[in-house]
Design an enzyme around this catalytic site. Structure first.
Site, short mmCIF file in Angstrom:
data_model
loop_
_atom_site.label_atom_id
_atom_site.label_comp_id
_atom_site.label_asym_id
_atom_site.label_seq_id
_atom_site.Cartn_x
_atom_site.Cartn_y
_atom_site.Cartn_z
CG HIS A 12 -0.26 -0.01 2.62
ND1 HIS A 12 -0.91 -0.74 3.52
CD2 HIS A 12 0.75 0.50 2.97
CE1 HIS A 12 0.06 -0.42 4.70
NE2 HIS A 12 0.84 0.17 4.23
CG HIS A 59 0.88 3.87 8.04
ND1 HIS A 59 -0.38 3.55 7.07
CD2 HIS A 59 1.75 3.11 7.58
CE1 HIS A 59 0.08 2.32 6.54
NE2 HIS A 59 1.15 1.96 6.90
CG HIS A 193 8.20 -1.55 3.71
ND1 HIS A 193 7.38 -2.68 4.04
CD2 HIS A 193 7.58 -0.42 3.79
CE1 HIS A 193 6.20 -2.30 4.41
NE2 HIS A 193 6.29 -1.02 4.36
CD GLU A 240 3.01 -1.69 6.50
OE1 GLU A 240 2.99 -0.59 6.88
OE2 GLU A 240 3.28 -2.07 5.38
C1 DHB Z 1 6.28 3.13 2.32
C2 DHB Z 1 5.63 1.96 2.45
C3 DHB Z 1 4.53 1.72 3.27
O1 DHB Z 1 3.85 0.48 3.75
C4 DHB Z 1 4.32 2.91 4.04
O2 DHB Z 1 3.26 2.70 5.02
C5 DHB Z 1 4.69 4.16 4.09
C6 DHB Z 1 5.82 4.00 2.93
C7 DHB Z 1 7.33 3.47 1.21
O3 DHB Z 1 7.63 2.31 0.61
O4 DHB Z 1 7.54 4.64 0.83
FE FE Z 2 2.71 0.90 5.40
#
Ligand code: DHB
Ligand code: FE
Length: 282
Positions: A12, A59, A193, A240
Site C-alpha cells: 500500500h 500509520h 521494507h 505489515e
Molecule cells: C512506504 C511503504 C509503506 O507501507 C508505508 O506505509 C509508507 C511508505 C514506502 O515504501 O515508501
Molecule cells: Fe505501510
C-alpha cells in the site's frame, strides 16, 4: 447467506497513490509497477464484490499514538481519505456496510476477539491505495468497504497466528450473516521494507518469494512465524505482512491463485500483489 469468495493482498505504498493522483503511472519508474496491477484491475471488473473487508494498518494518521487498539473496526457510515500531510487524496469516500460490520463485531466478541469499534475516522494510504490499485479512479468506489485496522505501529503488535485466527473468526461470522452478499477479504501492507534507521532500504526478496509460495500453497508454514522474524528478515515495516495472514485465514484452506506479482523498486518497498479465489464458496 453472505460468503467470502476471493481475497486480494497488495502493498500500500503511499507514493503509488501519489503517482496515480498526479498522472505519473506511465513514467518509466512507475510503469512496470502499474503493469503488474493490470491483471487485478481486469479481474475486479468481473469480480466486483458487494463488500470488501479490508485489513490494513493506520500509520498514525487517524489513530494517533494516544490510543493504540490491537484490532479496530471502522463502524461509521463512511470514511474520508485522511490528510497525511499533503492534503486528502482525491478519491471517493469509502462507504461502510454497517449491518455486516455490526454482525461481525457481535460474532467476534462472542468468539473472544475483544475488538475496538471506531465510530469516526479517516482512512489513510493503507486503505485508499489498494482501492485505487484495484478499482482505478472511479467517481464512487464500486462496493462497500469495512476497514479493519491492525496495530503494527507500537509493540506489542499481534502475532501472525493471532491474525490468522482473526481471519478464521471473520470467515465464520460472514457465513452466518443472512443477507446474500458477495464478500472479499483484502490484506494490505508489506512486503519487506524498512523506512527508518540504519537498515532503512532493506529488501529481502528471497524471504518474500518464499512467503508468496507458502501463502498460496502451504499457509500453515507461515502461521508460526514470530514478530521477531518478521522484523529481522523483512524490516521494521515488513511486519505489515501479518495483514496478509488475516486475509488468507479468512479464505479457508482451498484457494486458487489467480495472480502473483512482485516488483522492486517501488519507493522503499518490495511491492507484492496476489489474487486468490476461494475454492469453497460457502
Ligand atoms: C512506504 C511503504 C509503506 O507501507 C508505508 O506505509 C509508507 C511508505 C514506502 O515504501 O515508501
Ligand atoms: Fe505501510
Amino acid at each position: 447467506m453472505a460468503r467470502i469468495t476471493a481475497g486480494i493482498a497488495t502493498s500500500h505504498v503511499p507514493a503509488i497513490g501519489a503517482a496515480i493522483d498526479l498522472g505519473k503511472t506511465q513514467d518509466p519508474y512507475w510503469k512496470p509497477v502499474f503493469d503488474g496491477y493490470e491483471y487485478v484491475k481486469e479481474w475486479a471488473k468481473d469480480n466486483t464484490p458487494d463488500v470488501v473487508i479490508l485489513f490494513y494498518n493506520d500509520h498514525a494518521s487517524a489513530l494517533m499514538l494516544d490510543i493504540v487498539p490491537t484490532f479496530a473496526m471502522g463502524f461509521a457510515d463512511s470514511f474520508q481519505s485522511a490528510d497525511e500531510g499533503w492534503g486528502r487524496r482525491p478519491v471517493p469516500v469509502v462507504h461502510n456496510h454497517v449491518d455486516l460490520a455490526a454482525h461481525i463485531a457481535e460474532q467476534l466478541v462472542i468468539d473472544e476477539f475483544d475488538i475496538t469499534l471506531i465510530n469516526d475516522m479517516d482512512v489513510d494510504h493503507g486503505c485508499t491505495v489498494p482501492l485505487s490499485l484495484v478499482f482505478g479512479q472511479p467517481e464512487e468506489w464500486p462496493c462497500k468497504v469495512i476497514p479493519f485496522a491492525v496495530n503494527v505501529s507500537q509493540f506489542p503488535t499481534p502475532s501472525g497466528e493471532r491474525c490468522w485466527k482473526l481471519g478464521e473468526a471473520i470467515r465464520n461470522a460472514v457465513k452466518t450473516f443472512p443477507e446474500d452478499l458477495n464478500v472479499q477479504v483484502w490484506g494490505t501492507g508489506g512486503m519487506s521494507h524498512q523506512l527508518h534507521g540504519s537498515r532503512a532500504g532493506l529488501i529481502n526478496e528471497e524471504w518474500d518469494q518464499r512467503f508468496l509460495d507458502l501463502l498460496a500453497n502451504d499457509p500453515d508454514e507461515l502461521i508460526p512465524i514470530t514478530r521477531l522474524e518478521y522484523l529481522r528478515e523483512t524490516g521494521t515495516e515488513g511486519i505489515e505482512l501479518i495483514m496478509w495472514l488475516a486475509m488468507r485465514g479468512a479464505l479457508g484452506y482451498g484457494v486458487e491463485e489467480k495472480h502473483r506479482f512482485y516488483r522492486v523498486p517501488a519507493s522503499n518497498t518490495a511491492v507484492g500483489n496476489v489474487v486468490y479465489e476461494a475454492k469453497s464458496k460457502e
